[in-house]
Design a protein around this motif. Structure first.
Motif, PDB file in Angstrom:
ATOM      1  N   TYR A 115       0.807  -1.221   0.000  1.00 46.98           N
ATOM      2  CA  TYR A 115       0.000   0.000   0.000  1.00 46.98           C
ATOM      3  C   TYR A 115       0.841   1.273   0.000  1.00 46.98           C
ATOM      4  N   ARG A 158      -0.259   4.661   1.765  1.00 47.01           N
ATOM      5  CA  ARG A 158      -1.288   5.453   1.101  1.00 47.01           C
ATOM      6  C   ARG A 158      -2.664   4.835   1.325  1.00 47.01           C
ATOM      7  N   THR A 173      -5.871   4.219  -0.603  1.00 42.31           N
ATOM      8  CA  THR A 173      -6.406   4.120  -1.958  1.00 42.31           C
ATOM      9  C   THR A 173      -7.643   3.237  -1.884  1.00 42.31           C
ATOM     10  N   ARG A 174      -8.289   3.021  -3.015  1.00 44.69           N
ATOM     11  CA  ARG A 174      -9.448   2.113  -3.024  1.00 44.69           C
ATOM     12  C   ARG A 174      -9.062   0.751  -2.470  1.00 44.69           C
ATOM     13  N   LYS A 175      -7.904   0.267  -2.878  1.00 42.60           N
ATOM     14  CA  LYS A 175      -7.439  -1.058  -2.468  1.00 42.60           C
ATOM     15  C   LYS A 175      -7.177  -1.118  -0.961  1.00 42.60           C
ATOM     16  N   SER A 176      -6.436  -0.169  -0.429  1.00 43.89           N
ATOM     17  CA  SER A 176      -6.124  -0.204   1.003  1.00 43.89           C
ATOM     18  C   SER A 176      -7.356   0.118   1.852  1.00 43.89           C
ATOM     19  N   VAL A 201     -12.898   7.326   0.648  1.00 39.21           N
ATOM     20  CA  VAL A 201     -11.717   7.023  -0.174  1.00 39.21           C
ATOM     21  C   VAL A 201     -12.081   5.985  -1.226  1.00 39.21           C
ATOM     22  N   TYR A 202     -12.777   4.937  -0.812  1.00 39.21           N
ATOM     23  CA  TYR A 202     -13.146   3.863  -1.738  1.00 39.21           C
ATOM     24  C   TYR A 202     -14.112   4.365  -2.811  1.00 39.21           C
ATOM     25  N   GLY A 205     -12.503   7.038  -5.117  1.00 40.00           N
ATOM     26  CA  GLY A 205     -11.238   6.667  -5.748  1.00 40.00           C
ATOM     27  C   GLY A 205     -10.091   7.579  -5.344  1.00 40.00           C
ATOM     28  N   ASP A 257      -6.671   9.008  -3.457  1.00 39.34           N
ATOM     29  CA  ASP A 257      -5.320   8.500  -3.221  1.00 39.34           C
ATOM     30  C   ASP A 257      -4.657   9.477  -2.261  1.00 39.34           C
TER      31      ASP A 257
END
Length: 139
Positions: free
Chosen positions: A82, A85, A87-90, A122-123, A126, A128
């Protein structure tokens, strides 16, 4: 909608349904973690902060209640994939580390769980964002 429009819509849905996710997120392996999977509590962290939003996730100086956020955000911060950061993923991974009841309650009552609200923001948007962890070194 005409027949051509419906045909394109059906084809587009079929294409999306057959796609494989291009990024594997830890959270995709389990729907939700339970308490035994909670990351360890970092004892040296004094504050977690997101400079771009001027938002403090947790500060041990004035909050003792957000220990789950402290552990979860620190785990994301330290995880190399990650890169410190949000981000959508984290954000998705972090949301899956929270207790399911808290996540559901946060969706029903926006504002009651500001850190979970932030992760959804955040998700969904999108975003960052870089975040900082302030630590003290024990003597």
């Amino acid at each position: 909608m005409g027949a051509c429009g419906r045909a394109r819509l059906v084809a587009r849905r079929a294409q999306h349904a057959s796609r494989q996710p291009c990024v594997a997120v830890r959270a995709e392996k389990k729907e939700y973690y339970d308490y035994k999977d909670m990351p360890p509590l970092p004892l040296t962290v004094t504050r977690i902060h997101i400079p771009k939003l001027d938002y403090t996730v947790v500060s041990k100086q004035n909050e003792e209640m957000r220990l789950a956020s402290l552990a979860i955000f620190y785990d994301i911060y330290k995880d190399e994939q990650y890169k410190s950061r949000l981000t959508r993923k984290s954000a998705m991974t972090a949301l899956c580390m929270y207790d399911r009841d808290d996540v559901e309650e946060a969706q029903k009552a926006p504002g009651d769980y500001p850190n979970i609200d932030l992760l959804f923001r955040v998700y969904n948007q999108g975003m960052d964002l870089e975040f900082e962890v302030e630590e003290f070194m024990p003597k």
